[in-house]
Design a protein around this motif. Sequence first.
Motif, PDB file in Angstrom:
ATOM      1  N   GLU A  80       3.182  12.411  -1.253  1.00  0.00           N
ATOM      2  CA  GLU A  80       4.074  12.044  -2.362  1.00  0.00           C
ATOM      3  C   GLU A  80       4.063  10.560  -2.680  1.00  0.00           C
ATOM      4  O   GLU A  80       4.563  10.132  -3.723  1.00  0.00           O
ATOM      5  N   GLY A  81       3.514   9.746  -1.782  1.00  0.00           N
ATOM      6  CA  GLY A  81       3.561   8.301  -1.974  1.00  0.00           C
ATOM      7  C   GLY A  81       2.412   7.775  -2.802  1.00  0.00           C
ATOM      8  O   GLY A  81       1.596   8.531  -3.351  1.00  0.00           O
ATOM      9  N   GLU A  82       2.341   6.466  -2.883  1.00  0.00           N
ATOM     10  CA  GLU A  82       1.275   5.821  -3.638  1.00  0.00           C
ATOM     11  C   GLU A  82      -0.042   5.882  -2.865  1.00  0.00           C
ATOM     12  O   GLU A  82      -0.060   5.927  -1.644  1.00  0.00           O
ATOM     13  N   ASP A  83      -1.120   5.879  -3.607  1.00  0.00           N
ATOM     14  CA  ASP A  83      -2.451   5.922  -2.986  1.00  0.00           C
ATOM     15  C   ASP A  83      -3.407   5.096  -3.820  1.00  0.00           C
ATOM     16  O   ASP A  83      -3.919   5.555  -4.840  1.00  0.00           O
ATOM     17  N   ASP A  84      -3.626   3.880  -3.374  1.00  0.00           N
ATOM     18  CA  ASP A  84      -4.535   2.991  -4.088  1.00  0.00           C
ATOM     19  C   ASP A  84      -5.975   3.131  -3.611  1.00  0.00           C
ATOM     20  O   ASP A  84      -6.878   2.517  -4.182  1.00  0.00           O
ATOM     21  N   THR A  85      -6.181   3.932  -2.575  1.00  0.00           N
ATOM     22  CA  THR A  85      -7.498   4.012  -1.946  1.00  0.00           C
ATOM     23  C   THR A  85      -8.249   5.298  -2.267  1.00  0.00           C
ATOM     24  O   THR A  85      -9.456   5.374  -2.046  1.00  0.00           O
ATOM     25  N   GLY A  86      -7.548   6.311  -2.747  1.00  0.00           N
ATOM     26  CA  GLY A  86      -8.182   7.607  -2.968  1.00  0.00           C
ATOM     27  C   GLY A  86      -8.424   8.392  -1.698  1.00  0.00           C
ATOM     28  O   GLY A  86      -9.167   9.383  -1.703  1.00  0.00           O
ATOM     29  N   LEU A  87      -7.774   7.986  -0.610  1.00  0.00           N
ATOM     30  CA  LEU A  87      -7.979   8.643   0.674  1.00  0.00           C
ATOM     31  C   LEU A  87      -6.948   9.729   0.950  1.00  0.00           C
ATOM     32  O   LEU A  87      -7.083  10.457   1.934  1.00  0.00           O
ATOM     33  N   ARG A  88      -5.930   9.841   0.110  1.00  0.00           N
ATOM     34  CA  ARG A  88      -4.863  10.794   0.364  1.00  0.00           C
ATOM     35  C   ARG A  88      -5.050  12.051  -0.479  1.00  0.00           C
ATOM     36  O   ARG A  88      -5.676  12.043  -1.539  1.00  0.00           O
ATOM     37  N   GLY A  89      -4.477  13.159  -0.003  1.00  0.00           N
ATOM     38  CA  GLY A  89      -4.560  14.422  -0.715  1.00  0.00           C
ATOM     39  C   GLY A  89      -3.401  14.610  -1.667  1.00  0.00           C
ATOM     40  O   GLY A  89      -2.291  14.118  -1.422  1.00  0.00           O
ATOM     41  N   THR A  90      -3.627  15.350  -2.736  1.00  0.00           N
ATOM     42  CA  THR A  90      -2.591  15.538  -3.760  1.00  0.00           C
ATOM     43  C   THR A  90      -2.293  16.998  -4.060  1.00  0.00           C
ATOM     44  O   THR A  90      -1.372  17.285  -4.816  1.00  0.00           O
ATOM     45  N   ARG A 100       1.216  -7.729  10.703  1.00  0.00           N
ATOM     46  CA  ARG A 100       1.287  -7.551   9.257  1.00  0.00           C
ATOM     47  C   ARG A 100       1.940  -6.230   8.866  1.00  0.00           C
ATOM     48  O   ARG A 100       1.928  -5.260   9.629  1.00  0.00           O
ATOM     49  N   ARG A 101       2.483  -6.188   7.688  1.00  0.00           N
ATOM     50  CA  ARG A 101       3.089  -4.978   7.134  1.00  0.00           C
ATOM     51  C   ARG A 101       1.994  -4.067   6.584  1.00  0.00           C
ATOM     52  O   ARG A 101       1.034  -4.539   5.975  1.00  0.00           O
ATOM     53  N   ASN A 102       2.140  -2.764   6.827  1.00  0.00           N
ATOM     54  CA  ASN A 102       1.174  -1.787   6.326  1.00  0.00           C
ATOM     55  C   ASN A 102       1.936  -0.639   5.688  1.00  0.00           C
ATOM     56  O   ASN A 102       2.559   0.159   6.388  1.00  0.00           O
ATOM     57  N   PRO A 103       1.913  -0.517   4.371  1.00  0.00           N
ATOM     58  CA  PRO A 103       2.672   0.546   3.707  1.00  0.00           C
ATOM     59  C   PRO A 103       2.082   1.938   3.890  1.00  0.00           C
ATOM     60  O   PRO A 103       2.771   2.934   3.641  1.00  0.00           O
ATOM     61  N   ASP A 104       0.807   2.022   4.313  1.00  0.00           N
ATOM     62  CA  ASP A 104       0.185   3.335   4.512  1.00  0.00           C
ATOM     63  C   ASP A 104      -0.811   3.274   5.665  1.00  0.00           C
ATOM     64  O   ASP A 104      -1.978   2.963   5.490  1.00  0.00           O
ATOM     65  N   TYR A 105      -0.331   3.596   6.866  1.00  0.00           N
ATOM     66  CA  TYR A 105      -1.200   3.577   8.050  1.00  0.00           C
ATOM     67  C   TYR A 105      -2.186   4.740   8.036  1.00  0.00           C
ATOM     68  O   TYR A 105      -3.098   4.788   8.873  1.00  0.00           O
ATOM     69  N   ASN A 106      -2.034   5.689   7.108  1.00  0.00           N
ATOM     70  CA  ASN A 106      -3.018   6.758   6.938  1.00  0.00           C
ATOM     71  C   ASN A 106      -4.004   6.454   5.815  1.00  0.00           C
ATOM     72  O   ASN A 106      -4.753   7.334   5.399  1.00  0.00           O
ATOM     73  N   GLY A 107      -3.990   5.212   5.336  1.00  0.00           N
ATOM     74  CA  GLY A 107      -4.893   4.809   4.271  1.00  0.00           C
ATOM     75  C   GLY A 107      -6.160   4.186   4.814  1.00  0.00           C
ATOM     76  O   GLY A 107      -6.776   4.681   5.758  1.00  0.00           O
TER      77      GLY A 107
END
Length: 534
Positions: free
Chosen positions: A129-139, A168-175
Amino acid sequence: MEFDYVIVGAGSAGCALANRLSEDGRTSVALLEAGPRDLNPWIHVPVGYFRTMGSPGTDWCYRTQPDPGIAGRAIPWPRGRVLGGSSSINGLLYVRGQPQDYDGWAQAGCTGWSWADVLPLFRRSETWEGEDDTGLRGTNGPLSVQNSRLRREVVDRWIEAAGNAGYRRNPDYNGADQEGVGLFQLTMRGGRRCSSAAAYLRPARNRSNLTVLTGIQTERVLIEDGRAVGVRCRLKGAARDIRARREVVLSAGAIGSPQILMLSGIGDPCELGRHGIAVRAALKGVGRNLQDHLQARPVFRTSLPTINIETDNLFKQAMIAVQYLLTGRGPMTMAASLGTGFLKTAPHLDTPDIQFHIQPFSADSPAEGPHPFSAFTASVLQLRPESAGHLALRSARIEDHPEIHPNYLATETDRRTLVEGIRIARRIARTEPLKGVVLGEHAPGEDLHDEDYDGLLDWTRRTAVTIYHPTGTCRMGVNDMAVVDPRLRVRGVGNLRVADASIMPRIVSGNTNAPAIMIGEKAADLIREDAAAP
């Protein structure tokens, strides 16, 4: 009672596998689960793991043997015994691991398991449901993955303090990169747990070619002429054979799958011989290579309100329940942890080697309930322990749980890494804006100084517990200790595979639910490919 495929175990991998194999509407699939249906309402309330872990109705209630590495203690090892398996009683935390984990598997001979190979399966399985700037997440996958609906100031301050301490801050550790601090992602949908059963079985429940049987315990695999032809089960006290025209797949988990293999005559001949079990396939690796994540749990008293204080009387608990019923939000949507950090204990490391689970509550044990003061827990674990244990049969009966020998903290690297994790937890707690709201250290205690390595190690041995990630006991590989090959086929027995966390050659760098689901997806592809081959 004959099907094309018989899957033993309706856990994280088994549910995914059953859904995918039955998608075509023609292939008949039986999914066998020793536990009950997932009707217990506490399964579906995210915070319900406080009620389901340790309950014989939903938990196998395994217990380890006394382990020298943790001061001779025997500790509980919860594993799900219900539709959805451990995904129905776990802390809802969604972590894929590091790309290097899977590349390491491939480099060790497990062709087809590199990060490039498994990433499409992670994407296929999830709806993020979150943002994905990398294209690595499923939709568009069956498994709902969301950001937490709950925030607590002490966790937000921990994340900011970690940043001020140099992490450092990481908003998506699965990215693209796991390293950094942030908030956990959860297997949740609309304020309810999204277990593997909810994600994969519920949409498939009306398929005529999928049969789900609960309350049926598999005792052994039936082997004829060197091939698996079905399983011997016990249903309501009566023996029942269920036949497989094509394959049997064990998805009973890192404890259940090797136990069933050994009871079927597949394992170390010496181990089988101790219990009078005839050898069908001599595989010394069955039950070996047992790996788990051991967590040390520093606790800090705080002036900020935490769950300890928010739930310390019946009226507050009732208001929390009303909030959840009306809005689907509040403390009842709390996962096992809110904040996380994947950090390095030394600058020369290529990837993080420790993980934090930041919890806005504290307790000596779940059974004893929260402490009577406001506090938070900065649980820390070593991501890739060198230590490995083993399982041993207690008897030739499936009802007798196997002996679990974790062999925690058996190497100097493991010991030093975990002690350094405790020091990092303290360093962050001494950094603003967290420092100003920390009233003191409840555990290990301020009388143990950072320089006192032996003292911190001794505290770790006396108090550390599992974080519920057993893996590796039916390891995949190409050497003599491998139990399954890279296509998950059991060596020396035809038509038999294993598909669950037990096949991991080495434990992944993080929580194991998401990788177990990926393994179920991968197994479905392998089975369908082999079935279509000429």
